[in-house]
Design a protein around this motif. Structure first.
Motif, PDB file in Angstrom:
ATOM      1  N   GLU A 355       3.682   0.840   6.609  1.00  0.00           N
ATOM      2  CA  GLU A 355       3.495   1.630   7.838  1.00  0.00           C
ATOM      3  C   GLU A 355       3.924   3.070   7.626  1.00  0.00           C
ATOM      4  N   LYS A 358       1.584   5.042   5.548  1.00  0.00           N
ATOM      5  CA  LYS A 358       0.377   5.380   6.319  1.00  0.00           C
ATOM      6  C   LYS A 358       0.674   6.567   7.243  1.00  0.00           C
ATOM      7  N   ARG A 364      -3.789   5.211   2.964  1.00  0.00           N
ATOM      8  CA  ARG A 364      -4.734   5.074   4.074  1.00  0.00           C
ATOM      9  C   ARG A 364      -5.618   3.850   3.869  1.00  0.00           C
ATOM     10  N   GLU A 365      -6.364   3.501   4.931  1.00  0.00           N
ATOM     11  CA  GLU A 365      -7.176   2.290   4.863  1.00  0.00           C
ATOM     12  C   GLU A 365      -8.415   2.527   4.027  1.00  0.00           C
ATOM     13  N   VAL A 370      -5.275  -1.406   2.380  1.00  0.00           N
ATOM     14  CA  VAL A 370      -4.557  -0.126   2.417  1.00  0.00           C
ATOM     15  C   VAL A 370      -4.235   0.284   0.989  1.00  0.00           C
TER      16      VAL A 370
END
Ligand code: ARG
Length: 666
Positions: A355, A358, A364-365, A370
């Motif tokens: 988390e 990100k 990032r996705e 991820v």
């Protein structure tokens, strides 16, 4: 004491005095290949002459004029185009050796700037038995840990156990479906290993069945491409095409032939996995109705990671058993760790880490997963799969942060198989985003242990060879040697059974460990019990024997070592070196520190084994030419005994730093 370093420091001053920045030239001071050119040779006058536009011999003379050597070296000799040959004064050499012998650390100084180093090694996946490859990480790491510490660094050795990976899914599945309760109670780890192998075999079987049609087509396709190219080559030749065209066509032919080999190998692999099950009625029965096993196994792992109570309970039951098993191996290998924080330790950190990365824009996705992306690379480092599972890389990132915050290290070193190079390249790139800029992150890689056939060392069934069995066999073979020697001894000198066992353990395991460490770690090597237990050659046995031989001289001559050492320490006696073999041995002895420093420069224990081998050889020549107990003169006898003693101590300490024990008799 590192003589070559002292010489380099003094040359640095001499070079500075003639207005040259010394740094690039100091590496050109090396031990001489041939003793007739002295002990060391400095070869920088040639490149320097070019740079300064002067004759190299004149440059050499200028440097030597500013070089302070009188207390240590004979007058330097400028030879050929400008080689500077250096020879340590023999009287000075004798003083150095004497001082070394009177020091508990054998003259090895600690580093000026000790570092805090986290050393990650061994790290087996515990639910499986350790295999031959684990000796590499374990023993390379263990010896580096010992050497780095001995040189004064602050080392934290951490066994990053694989106690959380997909292998648990296999075991859980096996446990629930195929457990032999009685076998488990009698010998749990063996039964778990069987369950792992069995489940794995069935997973592989269904995967192979899935792939085989496609692989058959791939082989056909590759075969056709190869045939077509063959024709191209023949036609080109017949039509007298130009050389470069022919060359290109043949190159393509080679490439296609290799491609065919590689798909064929995959096909054969799949085929043999299928046959292994289908030719065995018991396995056919077990495979029945288990088409989804590959998926089911992953689910088991995922349930563990997500806190499923039953799987956690089973994990808690299994882990202590596995731990006991690996601990027993470490005990036999005489290996210890400061901490052992396995992958499971980091489980709770993974979610928040992902988390955070990100949020910070570091990750990032990508297609539901991820990843951490890097500026000039297409492939990201994945840290979460699309099904939510975390990966090996995620744990390693969490581990990096933990180590950074807990130890504030100068370096984190990983002793891991070279096949994980890509993983570590990505990890170290990603680490830059975590603000670990100043920490040295280094992958100490090593190659594969091979069998006689030059392929990775496997059992006939195709499994990796278990380490435990190898340790047993090494000890058994050593036992046979020790027992043979024993029966040749007069009755009153014979070993007890217990002594034989302990000696066999040290000799057998030492041989195995040394055989591994004496390899250039980047290379693969062929495993051979005969070679590693040879009495001659670069083996632990040879080294242990050299050591034991010295001890037996002292025993035979009824020499009191303590008194001898004391006489040299308090100056009652002064060492002199008369024979060339004595000098050569002495010269080798003062090289111990330099050898250890060369090990840590690029984390290569084989520089220490090479040193010990050279030392043992010099000792052999000395022993042949220079009678010790039967020396004609009492003083000469004492000097030689003193050299023998220091040789034995250097070998013992060197072996100890490699993680190998000595024996008083063999
Ligand atoms: N358990 C891993 C394996 O067996 C090796 C772990 C090495 N250490 C690390 N921090 N990744 O392949």
């Amino acid at each position: 004491m590192n003589v070559i370093k002292i010489i380099a420091d003094r040359f640095a001053k001499a070079l500075a005095a003639i207005g040259v920045e010394p740094e690039p030239y100091l590496g050109l001071i090396r031990p001489s290949q041939d003793p007739k050119f002295g002990d060391f040779q400095a070869n920088f006058a040639m490149p320097l002459g070019k740079k300064l536009g002067k004759a190299p011999r004149d440059v050499a003379a200028d440097v030597v004029a500013n070089f302070e050597y009188e207390d240590l070296l004979e007058t330097p000799d400028i030879a050929g185009p400008g080689f500077i040959n250096l020879r340590v004064k023999t009287t000075r050499l004798a003083e150095l050796v004497q001082a070394e012998a009177c020091d508990e650390r054998l003259g090895v100084e600690k580093v000026a700037n000790p570092r805090k180093i986290v050393l990650d090694y061994s790290a087996p996946n515990v639910a499986k038995p350790l295999h031959v490859g684990h000796i590499r990480s374990t023993m390379i790491g263990n010896s580096l840990s010992r050497i780095l510490r001995f040189l004064g660094n602050d080392v934290v050795s951490d066994n990053h156990l694989g106690d959380w990976g997909t292998q648990f899914g296999m075991i859980f599945y096996g446990y629930r479906n195929f457990l032999d309760r009685k076998a488990y109670e009698e010998s749990p780890v063996e039964e778990l290993a069987r369950l792992y192998r069995l489940t794995r075999q069935l997973v592989d079987y269904f995967a192979a069945k899935n792939d085989v049609d496609k692989l058959t087509k791939d082989v056909e396709f590759a075969q056709n491409a190869l045939n077509a190219q063959k024709k191209v080559c023949i036609d080109a030749k017949e039509q007298g095409a130009p050389k470069d065209v022919l060359k290109k066509a043949n190159k393509e032919l080679d490439r296609l032939a290799k491609a065919l080999d590689s798909v064929r190998e995959k096909f054969e692999g799949a085929k043999s996995k299928i046959d292994a099950v289908e030719n065995n009625p018991e396995l056919v029965r077990l495979a029945e109705g288990r088409e989804t096993i590959g998926h089911d196994v992953l689910t088991e792992t995922s349930k563990l990671h997500h806190g499923d109570e039953q799987n956690r309970a089973l994990w808690n039951e299994i882990i202590p058993l596995c731990q006991e098993e690996v601990d027993h191996i470490y005990e036999r290998l005489d290996v210890k760790f400061d901490v052992a924080l396995g992958e499971s330790f980091y489980n709770d950190r993974l979610g928040p880490l992902v988390e955070r990365l990100k949020d910070e824009g570091i990750a990032r996705e990508t297609e539901g997963a991820v990843g951490v992306f890097f500026p000039d690379q297409d492939a990201p480092m994945l840290i979460q799969k699309s099904d939510g599972a975390y990966l090996y890389a995620t744990t390693d990132l969490a581990t990096l942060e933990y180590r950074r915050d807990t130890y504030h290290p100068d370096a984190i070193l990983y002793v891991v198989d070279f096949r994980q190079s890509h993983h570590f390249e990505q990890l170290f790139e990603a680490a830059k985003f975590l603000g670990m800029g100043n920490v040295e992150l280094y992958h100490i890689k090593f190659g594969t242990v091979l069998g006689d056939d030059g392929k990775p060392f496997k059992t006939r069934a195709g499994d990796a060879v278990e380490l435990k069995g190898l340790l047993d066999e090494a000890e058994a073979r050593a036992y046979a040697i020790v027992e043979g020697n024993n029966s040749d001894r007069p009755a009153e000198e014979r070993f007890s059974e217990e002594e034989m066992r302990e000696t066999a353990r040290r000799v057998g395991i030492g041989a195995l460990v040394y055989a591994d460490l004496s390899q250039n770690r980047d290379s693969d090597y062929v495993f051979s019990f005969d070679k590693m237990l040879a009495m001659n050659g670069n083996t632990a046995t040879y080294m242990q024997y050299a050591y034991a031989r010295v001890r037996s001289i002292f025993a035979k001559g009824a020499v009191d070592v303590a008194t001898l050492r004391k006489e040299y320490a308090d100056g009652t006696r002064t060492l002199t070196l008369e024979m060339p073999e004595e000098r050569a041995l002495a010269f080798e002895l003062v090289g111990f520190q330099a050898a250890l420093e060369s090990v840590v420069r690029d984390y290569r224990p084989n520089f220490l084994t090479a040193y010990l081998y050279e030392l043992a050889n010099k000792y052999s020549s000395f022993f042949e030419k220079c009678p010790v107990l039967r020396a004609s003169d009492e003083n000469v006898r004492a000097n030689r005994l003193f050299l023998c003693d220091l040789t034995a101590r250097t070998i013992a300490l060197g072996l100890k730093l490699l993680g190998i024990q000595t024996v008083e008799r063999m």
